[in-house]
Design a protein around this motif. Structure first.
Motif, PDB file in Angstrom:
ATOM      1  N   ASP A  61       1.087  -1.468  -0.003  1.00 55.63           N
ATOM      2  CA  ASP A  61       0.037  -0.079   0.022  1.00 55.63           C
ATOM      3  C   ASP A  61       0.924   1.206   0.018  1.00 55.63           C
ATOM      4  O   ASP A  61       0.583   2.110  -0.694  1.00 55.63           O
ATOM      5  CB  ASP A  61      -0.945   0.102   1.127  1.00 55.63           C
ATOM      6  N   ALA A  62       1.848   1.270   0.849  1.00 51.80           N
ATOM      7  CA  ALA A  62       2.983   2.246   0.845  1.00 51.80           C
ATOM      8  C   ALA A  62       3.483   2.582  -0.632  1.00 51.80           C
ATOM      9  O   ALA A  62       3.487   3.896  -0.752  1.00 51.80           O
ATOM     10  CB  ALA A  62       3.834   2.014   2.087  1.00 51.80           C
ATOM     11  N   LEU A  63       3.902   1.507  -0.994  1.00 51.19           N
ATOM     12  CA  LEU A  63       4.715   1.768  -2.342  1.00 51.19           C
ATOM     13  C   LEU A  63       3.784   2.195  -3.252  1.00 51.19           C
ATOM     14  O   LEU A  63       4.144   2.870  -4.315  1.00 51.19           O
ATOM     15  CB  LEU A  63       5.509   0.530  -2.605  1.00 51.19           C
ATOM     16  N   SER A  64       2.571   1.685  -3.558  1.00 51.32           N
ATOM     17  CA  SER A  64       1.580   1.974  -4.444  1.00 51.32           C
ATOM     18  C   SER A  64       0.993   3.505  -4.491  1.00 51.32           C
ATOM     19  O   SER A  64       0.859   4.069  -5.268  1.00 51.32           O
ATOM     20  CB  SER A  64       0.377   1.266  -4.303  1.00 51.32           C
ATOM     21  N   ARG A  65       1.028   3.940  -3.328  1.00 51.62           N
ATOM     22  CA  ARG A  65       1.021   5.521  -3.172  1.00 51.62           C
ATOM     23  C   ARG A  65       2.078   6.135  -3.252  1.00 51.62           C
ATOM     24  O   ARG A  65       1.955   7.260  -4.163  1.00 51.62           O
ATOM     25  CB  ARG A  65       0.539   5.774  -1.601  1.00 51.62           C
ATOM     26  N   ARG A  66       3.130   5.683  -3.309  1.00 55.94           N
ATOM     27  CA  ARG A  66       4.457   6.388  -3.603  1.00 55.94           C
ATOM     28  C   ARG A  66       4.559   6.446  -4.999  1.00 55.94           C
ATOM     29  O   ARG A  66       5.075   7.521  -5.768  1.00 55.94           O
ATOM     30  CB  ARG A  66       5.767   6.007  -3.064  1.00 55.94           C
ATOM     31  N   TYR A  67       4.356   5.253  -5.598  1.00 57.20           N
ATOM     32  CA  TYR A  67       4.522   5.046  -7.239  1.00 57.20           C
ATOM     33  C   TYR A  67       3.176   5.405  -8.093  1.00 57.20           C
ATOM     34  O   TYR A  67       3.150   5.065  -9.023  1.00 57.20           O
ATOM     35  CB  TYR A  67       4.991   4.026  -7.540  1.00 57.20           C
ATOM     36  N   ASP A  68       2.253   5.716  -7.151  1.00 57.44           N
ATOM     37  CA  ASP A  68       0.764   6.057  -8.095  1.00 57.44           C
ATOM     38  C   ASP A  68       0.202   4.956  -8.942  1.00 57.44           C
ATOM     39  O   ASP A  68       0.038   5.198 -10.030  1.00 57.44           O
ATOM     40  CB  ASP A  68       1.040   7.265  -8.841  1.00 57.44           C
ATOM     41  N   GLY A  69       0.260   3.759  -8.347  1.00 55.93           N
ATOM     42  CA  GLY A  69       0.035   2.697  -8.988  1.00 55.93           C
ATOM     43  C   GLY A  69       0.053   1.392  -8.195  1.00 55.93           C
ATOM     44  O   GLY A  69       0.693   1.473  -7.102  1.00 55.93           O
ATOM     45  N   GLN A  70      -0.658   0.256  -8.732  1.00 62.57           N
ATOM     46  CA  GLN A  70      -0.638  -0.849  -7.869  1.00 62.57           C
ATOM     47  C   GLN A  70       0.893  -1.601  -7.948  1.00 62.57           C
ATOM     48  O   GLN A  70       1.487  -1.666  -8.954  1.00 62.57           O
ATOM     49  CB  GLN A  70      -1.439  -1.934  -8.682  1.00 62.57           C
ATOM     50  N   VAL A  71       1.601  -2.001  -6.832  1.00 65.65           N
ATOM     51  CA  VAL A  71       2.743  -2.557  -6.721  1.00 65.65           C
ATOM     52  C   VAL A  71       2.792  -4.130  -6.300  1.00 65.65           C
ATOM     53  O   VAL A  71       2.238  -4.379  -5.354  1.00 65.65           O
ATOM     54  CB  VAL A  71       3.749  -1.570  -5.777  1.00 65.65           C
ATOM     55  N   ALA A  72       3.278  -4.832  -7.017  1.00 70.43           N
ATOM     56  CA  ALA A  72       3.426  -6.368  -6.427  1.00 70.43           C
ATOM     57  C   ALA A  72       4.943  -6.440  -5.898  1.00 70.43           C
ATOM     58  O   ALA A  72       5.767  -5.848  -6.558  1.00 70.43           O
ATOM     59  CB  ALA A  72       3.011  -7.279  -7.853  1.00 70.43           C
ATOM     60  N   LEU A  73       4.870  -7.460  -4.812  1.00 65.00           N
ATOM     61  CA  LEU A  73       5.996  -7.613  -4.105  1.00 65.00           C
ATOM     62  C   LEU A  73       6.598  -8.914  -4.580  1.00 65.00           C
ATOM     63  O   LEU A  73       5.884  -9.921  -4.527  1.00 65.00           O
ATOM     64  CB  LEU A  73       5.752  -7.417  -2.823  1.00 65.00           C
ATOM     65  N   ASN A  74       8.031  -8.933  -4.715  1.00 61.29           N
ATOM     66  CA  ASN A  74       8.526 -10.098  -4.779  1.00 61.29           C
ATOM     67  C   ASN A  74       9.606 -10.067  -3.639  1.00 61.29           C
ATOM     68  O   ASN A  74      10.607  -9.279  -3.723  1.00 61.29           O
ATOM     69  CB  ASN A  74       9.260 -10.365  -6.120  1.00 61.29           C
ATOM     70  N   VAL A  75       9.540 -11.076  -2.768  1.00 67.16           N
ATOM     71  CA  VAL A  75      10.434 -11.087  -1.439  1.00 67.16           C
ATOM     72  C   VAL A  75      11.518 -11.937  -1.625  1.00 67.16           C
ATOM     73  O   VAL A  75      11.487 -13.248  -1.721  1.00 67.16           O
ATOM     74  CB  VAL A  75       9.657 -11.383  -0.351  1.00 67.16           C
ATOM     75  N   VAL A  76      12.626 -11.464  -1.340  1.00 63.45           N
ATOM     76  CA  VAL A  76      13.894 -12.191  -1.390  1.00 63.45           C
ATOM     77  C   VAL A  76      14.592 -12.263   0.032  1.00 63.45           C
ATOM     78  O   VAL A  76      14.673 -11.385   0.769  1.00 63.45           O
ATOM     79  CB  VAL A  76      15.085 -11.519  -2.016  1.00 63.45           C
ATOM     80  N   ILE A  77      14.591 -13.391   0.838  1.00 61.38           N
ATOM     81  CA  ILE A  77      15.020 -13.615   2.061  1.00 61.38           C
ATOM     82  C   ILE A  77      16.613 -13.468   1.984  1.00 61.38           C
ATOM     83  O   ILE A  77      17.337 -14.205   1.335  1.00 61.38           O
ATOM     84  CB  ILE A  77      14.715 -14.990   2.709  1.00 61.38           C
ATOM     85  N   ASP A  78      17.148 -12.231   2.652  1.00 65.08           N
ATOM     86  CA  ASP A  78      18.433 -11.943   2.303  1.00 65.08           C
ATOM     87  C   ASP A  78      19.221 -11.505   3.599  1.00 65.08           C
ATOM     88  O   ASP A  78      18.907 -10.723   4.263  1.00 65.08           O
ATOM     89  CB  ASP A  78      18.599 -11.021   1.386  1.00 65.08           C
ATOM     90  N   PRO A  79      19.722 -12.499   4.444  1.00 65.91           N
ATOM     91  CA  PRO A  79      20.537 -12.255   6.025  1.00 65.91           C
ATOM     92  C   PRO A  79      21.345 -11.232   6.032  1.00 65.91           C
ATOM     93  O   PRO A  79      21.510 -10.733   6.944  1.00 65.91           O
ATOM     94  CB  PRO A  79      21.088 -13.612   5.894  1.00 65.91           C
ATOM     95  N   THR A  80      21.961 -10.650   4.610  1.00 66.92           N
ATOM     96  CA  THR A  80      22.836  -9.639   4.618  1.00 66.92           C
ATOM     97  C   THR A  80      22.285  -8.405   5.067  1.00 66.92           C
ATOM     98  O   THR A  80      22.939  -7.387   5.263  1.00 66.92           O
ATOM     99  CB  THR A  80      23.680  -9.693   3.347  1.00 66.92           C
ATOM    100  N   VAL A  81      20.820  -8.141   4.797  1.00 61.98           N
ATOM    101  CA  VAL A  81      20.263  -7.210   5.080  1.00 61.98           C
ATOM    102  C   VAL A  81      20.279  -6.868   6.577  1.00 61.98           C
ATOM    103  O   VAL A  81      20.144  -5.718   6.866  1.00 61.98           O
ATOM    104  CB  VAL A  81      18.663  -7.263   4.747  1.00 61.98           C
TER     105      VAL A  81
END
Length: 262
Positions: A212-232
């Protein structure tokens, strides 16, 4: 991409959207047409020749692709009626139409998610990436390999896209092919894809809030692809096209170290 190609692709995409009864067979035929045009410099040159009359280019489509469905022929005739910057971009354009047709035919399937899943498999298996990207071996064999790998785990739509692309890589890396296909499918569906790197899996509520937050920022529907990354370490790193939003602890620590180093 040249300005002529941009206009040609937009017009061709509109012609595809106006077509009736777009099915996976339509997409399959468009992939086959892209492959045929890409394999023949004579054919691609004739279809992209700006000096040739529009009717002449369309007649070539009828002569070469007369065995395809009337629907596919109509889409191809609409594409070659446009002015493309060069023959390579015409092939790219027909390939994009094939990917878009797949998205239209299987509108209820999470094609982007399945393509992303296979992209992660390729990224984690250098031997597989090398086998699919090597110039050695028949391209059809690579397509069959992909189909076997995806059978029972992904939709027919995603399998068609991946197997078709590896059959005609045209000097492009496998991950590049998959990323482009994901962007095209998302564009066809009126949304953008965000690749999210997180140290832990996101629950449904977190996914919803972030989307929802990204959709508001980019003015459109945003789909998420999540990568599990321990380095984060903590927080999130989000990438949408060339934009990177890095709120991870590791990024903050790196920034702090840089400041301390002067």
């Amino acid at each position: 991409m040249g300005s002529a190609t941009t206009q040609a692709l937009a017009a061709s995409t509109q012609a595809l959207a106006a077509a009736k009864d777009v099915t996976l067979d339509t997409a399959r035929e468009l992939f086959a047409a892209a492959h045929a045009v890409g394999e023949s410099s004579q054919l691609s040159g004739a279809l992209a020749d700006p000096a040739a009359p529009e009717a002449a280019r369309q007649n070539v489509v009828s002569a070469v692709f007369g065995g395809l469905s009337a629907n596919t022929q109509a889409i191809l005739r609409a594409a070659v009626a446009e002015r493309w910057s060069n023959s390579t971009e015409l092939v790219d354009g027909v390939e994009e139409l094939a990917i878009r047709a797949t998205a239209i035919a299987e509108s209820g399937v999470d094609i982007e998610g399945e393509l992303f899943g296979f992209l992660r498999i390729v990224a984690a298996n250098p031997e597989l990436e090398l086998a699919l990207g090597s110039r050695l071996g028949a391209q059809d064999a690579k397509g069959v390999l992909v189909e076997r790998l995806l059978t029972g785990t992904t939709s027919a739509a995603a399998s068609l896209i991946v197997s078709s692309l590896v059959r005609q890589p045209r000097e492009r890396r496998v991950r590049q092919l998959l990323s482009r296909a994901m962007r095209i499918v998302s564009s066809q569906r009126g949304r953008v894809v965000a690749t999210v790197h997180s140290a832990t899996e996101l629950n449904d509520a977190q996914r919803t809030r972030l989307s929802d937050a990204l959709s508001r920022r980019y003015d459109g529907q945003v789909a998420l692809n999540v990568v599990i990354d321990p380095t984060v370490v903590g927080g999130l790193r989000v990438q949408i096209a060339d934009d990177v939003i890095d709120g991870s602890i590791s990024a903050r620590l790196a920034d702090l170290r840089q400041k301390l180093a002067g």
